[in-house]
Scaffold this motif. Structure first.
Motif, PDB file in Angstrom:
ATOM      1  N   VAL A 101       0.903  -1.110  -0.028  1.00  9.45           N
ATOM      2  CA  VAL A 101      -0.007   0.082  -0.054  1.00  9.45           C
ATOM      3  C   VAL A 101       0.770   1.532   0.132  1.00  9.45           C
ATOM      4  O   VAL A 101       1.785   1.118   0.835  1.00  9.45           O
ATOM      5  N   LEU A 102       0.640   2.242  -0.947  1.00  9.08           N
ATOM      6  CA  LEU A 102       1.649   3.499  -1.085  1.00  9.08           C
ATOM      7  C   LEU A 102       0.672   4.612  -0.279  1.00  9.08           C
ATOM      8  O   LEU A 102      -0.571   4.725  -0.663  1.00  9.08           O
ATOM      9  N   VAL A 103       1.300   5.487   0.419  1.00 11.99           N
ATOM     10  CA  VAL A 103       0.747   6.566   1.027  1.00 11.99           C
ATOM     11  C   VAL A 103       1.814   7.560   0.718  1.00 11.99           C
ATOM     12  O   VAL A 103       2.716   7.684   1.255  1.00 11.99           O
ATOM     13  N   ARG A 104       1.161   8.673   0.071  1.00 10.68           N
ATOM     14  CA  ARG A 104       1.754  10.144  -0.210  1.00 10.68           C
ATOM     15  C   ARG A 104       1.548  11.141   0.741  1.00 10.68           C
ATOM     16  O   ARG A 104       0.416  11.475   0.680  1.00 10.68           O
ATOM     17  N   PHE A 105       2.420  11.230   1.438  1.00 12.04           N
ATOM     18  CA  PHE A 105       2.129  12.384   2.424  1.00 12.04           C
ATOM     19  C   PHE A 105       2.794  13.988   1.933  1.00 12.04           C
ATOM     20  O   PHE A 105       3.518  13.726   0.984  1.00 12.04           O
ATOM     21  N   LYS A 106       2.137  15.078   2.229  1.00 19.91           N
ATOM     22  CA  LYS A 106       2.526  16.185   1.924  1.00 19.91           C
ATOM     23  C   LYS A 106       3.819  16.569   2.110  1.00 19.91           C
ATOM     24  O   LYS A 106       4.510  17.607   1.556  1.00 19.91           O
ATOM     25  N   ASP A 107       4.187  16.110   3.487  1.00 19.89           N
ATOM     26  CA  ASP A 107       5.429  16.631   4.089  1.00 19.89           C
ATOM     27  C   ASP A 107       6.246  15.392   4.515  1.00 19.89           C
ATOM     28  O   ASP A 107       5.714  14.449   5.023  1.00 19.89           O
ATOM     29  N   ARG A 108       7.486  15.596   4.139  1.00 15.85           N
ATOM     30  CA  ARG A 108       8.329  14.348   4.614  1.00 15.85           C
ATOM     31  C   ARG A 108       8.515  14.166   6.135  1.00 15.85           C
ATOM     32  O   ARG A 108       8.739  12.902   6.529  1.00 15.85           O
ATOM     33  N   LYS A 109       8.434  15.207   6.848  1.00 17.17           N
ATOM     34  CA  LYS A 109       8.247  14.836   8.419  1.00 17.17           C
ATOM     35  C   LYS A 109       7.222  13.913   8.875  1.00 17.17           C
ATOM     36  O   LYS A 109       7.321  12.956   9.738  1.00 17.17           O
ATOM     37  N   ASP A 110       5.904  14.028   8.370  1.00 20.47           N
ATOM     38  CA  ASP A 110       4.950  13.310   8.300  1.00 20.47           C
ATOM     39  C   ASP A 110       5.105  11.762   8.072  1.00 20.47           C
ATOM     40  O   ASP A 110       4.676  11.022   8.619  1.00 20.47           O
ATOM     41  N   ALA A 111       5.751  11.852   6.999  1.00 20.59           N
ATOM     42  CA  ALA A 111       6.194  10.269   6.292  1.00 20.59           C
ATOM     43  C   ALA A 111       6.822   9.677   7.298  1.00 20.59           C
ATOM     44  O   ALA A 111       6.828   8.436   7.512  1.00 20.59           O
ATOM     45  N   GLN A 112       7.725  10.375   7.819  1.00 22.72           N
ATOM     46  CA  GLN A 112       8.736   9.669   9.078  1.00 22.72           C
ATOM     47  C   GLN A 112       8.159   9.296  10.038  1.00 22.72           C
ATOM     48  O   GLN A 112       8.324   8.333  10.486  1.00 22.72           O
ATOM     49  N   LYS A 113       7.061  10.242  10.420  1.00 23.10           N
ATOM     50  CA  LYS A 113       6.224   9.734  11.697  1.00 23.10           C
ATOM     51  C   LYS A 113       5.487   8.483  11.422  1.00 23.10           C
ATOM     52  O   LYS A 113       5.420   7.514  12.108  1.00 23.10           O
ATOM     53  N   CYS A 114       4.947   8.414  10.328  1.00 23.48           N
ATOM     54  CA  CYS A 114       4.264   7.250   9.565  1.00 23.48           C
ATOM     55  C   CYS A 114       5.170   6.025   9.519  1.00 23.48           C
ATOM     56  O   CYS A 114       4.903   4.885  10.201  1.00 23.48           O
ATOM     57  N   ILE A 115       6.451   6.016   9.211  1.00 21.92           N
ATOM     58  CA  ILE A 115       7.295   5.108   9.143  1.00 21.92           C
ATOM     59  C   ILE A 115       7.573   4.310  10.650  1.00 21.92           C
ATOM     60  O   ILE A 115       7.710   3.267  10.711  1.00 21.92           O
ATOM     61  N   GLU A 116       7.835   5.266  11.516  1.00 23.48           N
ATOM     62  CA  GLU A 116       8.221   4.959  12.865  1.00 23.48           C
ATOM     63  C   GLU A 116       7.027   4.339  13.632  1.00 23.48           C
ATOM     64  O   GLU A 116       7.102   3.547  14.300  1.00 23.48           O
ATOM     65  N   THR A 117       5.870   4.721  13.063  1.00 24.26           N
ATOM     66  CA  THR A 117       4.561   4.322  13.699  1.00 24.26           C
ATOM     67  C   THR A 117       4.175   2.864  13.319  1.00 24.26           C
ATOM     68  O   THR A 117       3.666   2.004  13.937  1.00 24.26           O
ATOM     69  N   MET A 118       4.251   2.716  11.961  1.00 24.45           N
ATOM     70  CA  MET A 118       3.798   1.507  11.037  1.00 24.45           C
ATOM     71  C   MET A 118       4.713   0.398  11.283  1.00 24.45           C
ATOM     72  O   MET A 118       4.310  -0.675  11.018  1.00 24.45           O
ATOM     73  N   ASN A 119       6.118   0.738  11.128  1.00 21.57           N
ATOM     74  CA  ASN A 119       7.082  -0.223  11.047  1.00 21.57           C
ATOM     75  C   ASN A 119       6.736  -1.232  12.272  1.00 21.57           C
ATOM     76  O   ASN A 119       7.064  -1.020  13.328  1.00 21.57           O
ATOM     77  N   GLY A 120       6.857  -2.423  12.114  1.00 23.13           N
ATOM     78  CA  GLY A 120       6.681  -3.472  12.979  1.00 23.13           C
ATOM     79  C   GLY A 120       5.610  -3.551  13.677  1.00 23.13           C
ATOM     80  O   GLY A 120       5.004  -4.583  14.464  1.00 23.13           O
ATOM     81  N   ARG A 121       4.404  -2.949  13.126  1.00 26.83           N
ATOM     82  CA  ARG A 121       3.151  -3.068  13.794  1.00 26.83           C
ATOM     83  C   ARG A 121       2.058  -4.058  13.023  1.00 26.83           C
ATOM     84  O   ARG A 121       2.671  -4.480  11.982  1.00 26.83           O
ATOM     85  N   TRP A 122       1.298  -4.875  13.626  1.00 27.41           N
ATOM     86  CA  TRP A 122       0.470  -6.029  13.240  1.00 27.41           C
ATOM     87  C   TRP A 122      -0.572  -5.468  12.664  1.00 27.41           C
ATOM     88  O   TRP A 122      -1.465  -4.660  13.256  1.00 27.41           O
ATOM     89  N   PHE A 123      -0.942  -5.774  11.287  1.00 22.21           N
ATOM     90  CA  PHE A 123      -2.318  -5.513  10.816  1.00 22.21           C
ATOM     91  C   PHE A 123      -2.795  -7.116  10.032  1.00 22.21           C
ATOM     92  O   PHE A 123      -2.052  -7.369   9.161  1.00 22.21           O
ATOM     93  N   GLY A 124      -4.047  -7.292  10.483  1.00 24.94           N
ATOM     94  CA  GLY A 124      -4.598  -8.501   9.669  1.00 24.94           C
ATOM     95  C   GLY A 124      -3.739  -9.867  10.012  1.00 24.94           C
ATOM     96  O   GLY A 124      -3.755 -10.528   9.007  1.00 24.94           O
ATOM     97  N   GLY A 125      -3.066  -9.928  11.034  1.00 17.06           N
ATOM     98  CA  GLY A 125      -2.337 -11.234  11.316  1.00 17.06           C
ATOM     99  C   GLY A 125      -1.050 -11.103  10.709  1.00 17.06           C
ATOM    100  O   GLY A 125      -0.228 -12.124  10.666  1.00 17.06           O
ATOM    101  N   ARG A 126      -0.518 -10.009  10.229  1.00 19.16           N
ATOM    102  CA  ARG A 126       0.818  -9.826   9.313  1.00 19.16           C
ATOM    103  C   ARG A 126       1.527  -8.720  10.217  1.00 19.16           C
ATOM    104  O   ARG A 126       0.898  -7.738  10.631  1.00 19.16           O
ATOM    105  N   GLN A 127       3.029  -8.806  10.008  1.00 17.66           N
ATOM    106  CA  GLN A 127       3.596  -7.747  10.527  1.00 17.66           C
ATOM    107  C   GLN A 127       4.092  -6.678   9.457  1.00 17.66           C
ATOM    108  O   GLN A 127       4.653  -7.405   8.348  1.00 17.66           O
TER     109      GLN A 127
END
Length: 162
Positions: A101-127
């Protein structure tokens, strides 16, 4: 129709110059000073858009029987990512073997926050594996050719059985 040389002649006895706007020079000077001046341009926030790649969000085999899965997945990801910052779009790459899934953020700082938040998180039984898109691979065109070949063989076997 004919073409002739232009003739420049003065009409009348007196030369009347074109009327110019006296304020025009002042306006141009103001705009020029604003453009070349120090005020405010360096202080403005410059946003650099960035794309985040979320891998292992789904299995491509799951999307084929359920047509609504892509739109539901897109809405879920959009809802979650809007908490981190403004986004331009969310795109589900249906045929990608890693469930991207591709997510395009308007600012790179928000994209970095997304990477920190989503990386390693579990979704639908998958990491989930989140990273910034480097732009080398076009994720929408990537296909799992082995799975396609298996489906074609199975379809051929079904046709021959009938």
């Amino acid at each position: 129709m004919s073409v002739s040389k232009a003739k420049f002649q003065q009409k009348g006895d007196k030369f009347i110059s074109k009327k110019t706007d006296g304020n025009k020079k002042k306006k141009l000077k103001k705009v020029e000073d604003k453009m070349l001046g120090w005020g405010g341009r360096d202080d403005a926030k410059i946003s650099i858009p960035s794309t985040v790649v979320l891998r292992y969000m789904f299995a491509p085999a799951e999307t084929r029987p359920d047509e609504n899965l892509c739109s539901e997945l897109e809405e879920d990801v959009k809802e979650e990512c809007l908490k981190l910052g403004p986004i331009d779009f969310v795109k589900v790459c249906v045929n990608h073997p890693q469930g991207v899934v591709l997510v395009r953020f308007k600012d790179r700082k928000d994209a970095q926050k997304c990477i920190e938040t989503m990386n390693g998180r579990w979704f639908g039984g998958r990491q989930v594996h989140a990273s910034e898109d480097d732009g080398v691979v076009n994720h929408t065109t990537v296909r799992d050719y082995d799975a396609d070949a298996q489906r074609l063989e199975q379809f051929g076997a079904e046709l021959e059985a009938d």
